[in-house]
Structure formats: structure tokens, C-alpha cells
Design a protein around this motif. Structure first.
Motif, PDB file in Angstrom:
ATOM      1  N   HIS A 157     -16.386  -5.885 -34.090  1.00 22.77           N
ATOM      2  CA  HIS A 157     -16.152  -5.039 -32.922  1.00 22.77           C
ATOM      3  C   HIS A 157     -16.674  -3.634 -33.172  1.00 22.77           C
ATOM      4  CE1 HIS A 157     -13.597  -7.979 -30.923  1.00 22.77           C
ATOM      5  NE2 HIS A 157     -13.025  -8.194 -32.098  1.00 22.77           N
ATOM      6  N   SER A 158     -17.072  -2.970 -32.086  1.00 22.30           N
ATOM      7  CA  SER A 158     -17.572  -1.599 -32.177  1.00 22.30           C
ATOM      8  C   SER A 158     -16.672  -0.660 -31.373  1.00 22.30           C
ATOM      9  CB  SER A 158     -19.010  -1.526 -31.650  1.00 22.30           C
ATOM     10  OG  SER A 158     -19.032  -1.603 -30.235  1.00 22.30           O
ATOM     11  N   VAL A 159     -17.136   0.548 -31.216  1.00 17.92           N
ATOM     12  CA  VAL A 159     -16.416   1.571 -30.463  1.00 17.92           C
ATOM     13  C   VAL A 159     -16.245   1.171 -28.990  1.00 17.92           C
ATOM     14  CG1 VAL A 159     -18.470   2.922 -29.875  1.00 17.92           C
ATOM     15  CG2 VAL A 159     -16.274   4.079 -30.156  1.00 17.92           C
ATOM     16  N   ASP A 211     -17.741  -7.522 -28.978  1.00 10.98           N
ATOM     17  CA  ASP A 211     -16.745  -6.633 -28.390  1.00 10.98           C
ATOM     18  C   ASP A 211     -15.957  -7.359 -27.302  1.00 10.98           C
ATOM     19  OD1 ASP A 211     -17.106  -4.229 -29.829  1.00 10.98           O
ATOM     20  OD2 ASP A 211     -18.913  -3.779 -28.683  1.00 10.98           O
ATOM     21  N   ARG A 244     -22.925   3.456 -37.436  1.00 12.45           N
ATOM     22  CA  ARG A 244     -22.022   3.283 -38.579  1.00 12.45           C
ATOM     23  C   ARG A 244     -21.851   1.807 -38.928  1.00 12.45           C
ATOM     24  NH1 ARG A 244     -22.601   7.906 -40.472  1.00 12.45           N
ATOM     25  NH2 ARG A 244     -21.437   9.625 -39.605  1.00 12.45           N
ATOM     26  N   SER A 250     -15.109  -1.543 -27.984  1.00 10.16           N
ATOM     27  CA  SER A 250     -14.003  -2.492 -27.916  1.00 10.16           C
ATOM     28  C   SER A 250     -12.828  -1.879 -28.681  1.00 10.16           C
ATOM     29  CB  SER A 250     -14.453  -3.816 -28.538  1.00 10.16           C
ATOM     30  OG  SER A 250     -13.500  -4.827 -28.372  1.00 10.16           O
ATOM     31  N   ASP A 251     -12.179  -2.656 -29.508  1.00  6.37           N
ATOM     32  CA  ASP A 251     -11.067  -2.122 -30.296  1.00  6.37           C
ATOM     33  C   ASP A 251     -11.491  -1.729 -31.704  1.00  6.37           C
ATOM     34  OD1 ASP A 251     -11.462  -4.672 -31.211  1.00  6.37           O
ATOM     35  OD2 ASP A 251      -9.389  -5.306 -31.015  1.00  6.37           O
ATOM     36  N   GLY A 252     -12.780  -1.743 -31.966  1.00  2.49           N
ATOM     37  CA  GLY A 252     -13.286  -1.271 -33.256  1.00  2.49           C
ATOM     38  C   GLY A 252     -13.554   0.220 -33.171  1.00  2.49           C
ATOM     39  N   LEU A 253     -13.600   0.882 -34.297  1.00  2.00           N
ATOM     40  CA  LEU A 253     -13.814   2.322 -34.294  1.00  2.00           C
ATOM     41  C   LEU A 253     -15.258   2.744 -34.532  1.00  2.00           C
ATOM     42  CD1 LEU A 253     -10.621   3.452 -36.215  1.00  2.00           C
ATOM     43  CD2 LEU A 253     -11.047   3.513 -33.762  1.00  2.00           C
ATOM     44  N   PRO A 254     -16.047   2.012 -35.288  1.00  2.05           N
ATOM     45  CA  PRO A 254     -17.370   2.524 -35.635  1.00  2.05           C
ATOM     46  C   PRO A 254     -18.376   2.458 -34.484  1.00  2.05           C
ATOM     47  CG  PRO A 254     -16.882   0.512 -36.863  1.00  2.05           C
ATOM     48  CD  PRO A 254     -15.727   0.785 -35.966  1.00  2.05           C
ATOM     49  N   THR A 255     -19.268   3.428 -34.486  1.00  2.00           N
ATOM     50  CA  THR A 255     -20.416   3.391 -33.581  1.00  2.00           C
ATOM     51  C   THR A 255     -21.396   2.344 -34.093  1.00  2.00           C
ATOM     52  OG1 THR A 255     -21.607   5.033 -34.866  1.00  2.00           O
ATOM     53  CG2 THR A 255     -20.161   5.859 -33.096  1.00  2.00           C
TER      54      THR A 255
END
Length: 94
Positions: free
Chosen positions: A9-11, A39, A21, A13-18
């Protein structure tokens, strides 16, 4: 041993990294050869990930990885009202 991570997942969705990153993290793992961005309920991260991968492979001369675009759909099972996540992959986009 080569391996894959088909649930990232990325930014968007519920992930933080761009995407940048995430690409840096992915390319820092030598044996990770396949990966999918999945995502929740959006395809918004796919184009930024394509761009980040191109930068990593061209600019930094990393060996290529196989990117599989995907999505994780959030669904509700009608009889029980339970949440269900369905992963969909689009390998023909790469």
C-alpha cells in the motif's frame, strides 16, 4: 532466493510512503523481484509508481523489477455484512 510482495500500500491508501519512498525501499531488497501496488479502492498510486520505478532503474541503474499494478477492493458480504477484501492484479499493464 527470489521472492515477491504482491500486497503493498502507498500514501493513496492506508500506507504511509509515497511512490518514491516505496520504490527506494523495494529496490533496497536485492531478492525482491516481483511486487504489486494494491491500494484500497483506488488506482491513483499506479502512475506515480511507474514514474518512480523508471527513475530508479534509469537514474540509479538498479536491476529491473517486475511491477504488477493492482487494487484491493473493499466489499461487504451481503448476508453477514462482513467486510471482504478482494485483490485484483493487472499484469498486462506493464
Amino acid at each position: 532466493m527470489k521472492f515477491a510482495d504482491l500486497h503493498i500500500h502507498s500514501v493513496f491508501s492506508d500506507g504511509l510512503p509515497t511512490a518514491r519512498r516505496l520504490a527506494e525501499r523495494i529496490y533496497s531488497i536485492p531478492d525482491l523481484t516481483f511486487f504489486a501496488l494494491t491500494d484500497h479502492d483506488t488506482l491513483s498510486g499506479i502512475e506515480p509508481m511507474f514514474r518512480a520505478i523508471c527513475r530508479m532503474e534509469v537514474k540509479d541503474k538498479f536491476p529491473p523489477r517486475k511491477f504488477v499494478p493492482g487494487v484491493e477492493l473493499s466489499l461487504i458480504e451481503p448476508e453477514t455484512s462482513m467486510a471482504v477484501h478482494l485483490l485484483g492484479y493487472f499484469p498486462w499493464l506493464t
